[in-house]
Design a protein around this motif. Sequence first.
Motif, mmCIF file in Angstrom:
data_model
loop_
_atom_site.group_PDB
_atom_site.id
_atom_site.type_symbol
_atom_site.label_atom_id
_atom_site.label_comp_id
_atom_site.label_asym_id
_atom_site.label_seq_id
_atom_site.Cartn_x
_atom_site.Cartn_y
_atom_site.Cartn_z
ATOM 1 N N ASP A 20 103.811 131.649 1.647
ATOM 2 C CA ASP A 20 103.077 130.667 0.845
ATOM 3 C C ASP A 20 103.545 129.248 1.135
ATOM 4 N N LEU A 30 96.638 126.856 -4.027
ATOM 5 C CA LEU A 30 97.048 128.172 -4.497
ATOM 6 C C LEU A 30 98.355 128.106 -5.283
ATOM 7 N N HIS A 88 99.113 136.806 -9.884
ATOM 8 C CA HIS A 88 98.378 136.776 -8.617
ATOM 9 C C HIS A 88 96.966 137.346 -8.716
ATOM 10 N N TYR A 93 91.873 133.328 -4.005
ATOM 11 C CA TYR A 93 92.202 133.615 -2.611
ATOM 12 C C TYR A 93 91.113 133.146 -1.650
ATOM 13 N N HIS A 123 100.256 140.586 -3.090
ATOM 14 C CA HIS A 123 99.924 139.181 -2.814
ATOM 15 C C HIS A 123 100.070 138.895 -1.319
ATOM 16 N N GLN A 126 97.102 140.248 0.503
ATOM 17 C CA GLN A 126 95.900 139.443 0.268
ATOM 18 C C GLN A 126 95.913 138.172 1.117
ATOM 19 N N VAL A 127 97.046 137.476 1.130
ATOM 20 C CA VAL A 127 97.141 136.218 1.872
ATOM 21 C C VAL A 127 96.981 136.457 3.369
ATOM 22 N N ARG A 130 93.348 137.239 4.202
ATOM 23 C CA ARG A 130 92.471 136.067 4.141
ATOM 24 C C ARG A 130 92.668 135.145 5.341
#
Length: 280
Positions: A20, A30, A88, A93, A123, A126-127, A130
């Motif tokens: 992140d 985010l 989260h 996202y 999380h 997901q990141v 994406r």
Amino acid sequence: MEAVGSSSGAKYECLLFDMDDTLYPLSSGLNLACRKNIEGFMLQHLNIEESEVPRMCLELYREYGTTMAGLKALGYEFDNDEFHAYVHGKLPYEVLKPDPVLRSLLLSMPQRKIIFTNADKEHAAQVLKRLALEDCFEGVICFETLNPPHQLLPYMDELDGHSPVLPEREGEPETQCFSINSQILCKPSVEAIQAAIRIANVDPNKTIFFDDSPRNIASGKAAGLHTVIIGSSTLVPGADHALSSIHNIKEAMPEIWEGEEGGQVEQVIQSTAVETVVLA
């Protein structure tokens, strides 16, 4: 795990990446959304006075590395999975888009590449999905890796229904930091970084650590890693390099690609960058 695509004589054998605000910019928003969700959890689930929540959230983050770790240290009791699901689960996202430039850079790097994040594995999944980077990393060291619900034992699990969780380095003795009763282990503690080094089975002298947090960078240097601060054009204490963006890595650090023949590197990358696994 044996390093793939590098020899003992290589200058760098592994690249540890924070996720992140490192693989994508802080400007995505985010981070702010996550902080708002943490404040909402503190208010609704822990019954903390509304006027105290924002200040307390920031102070705990600064003192303990994450607000969650600080809350646990103060004695607040809550389920870790419920916390992560709340914080989260409602993140936007969709603001994260595929990054073909970064993907190309990562796949061209001959070293092992591992994510090292304080976030939970869902999380992280997901990141990376994406950003379309999920197959660019050998594995993910995350919250569950450093804070297992039971004593850390070799076992297998599933991530997103297909990726196995790899056991800790074979023959590595259990340490106090993995105890059920220990406080949350996370960056920027040097102990957390040393644990990540041990789990990934890397030589810190041949490993580069990329992170956007000056505190994490300082601890990474204390643990013996080569360090790169991301999101800053000036060096911070403990940083060997400063990059305003992760996309500048090839211009700033050509040594990552030195001494490698393109065809051979590409062959190794294609054969190893198949799926991202959680290291535990």
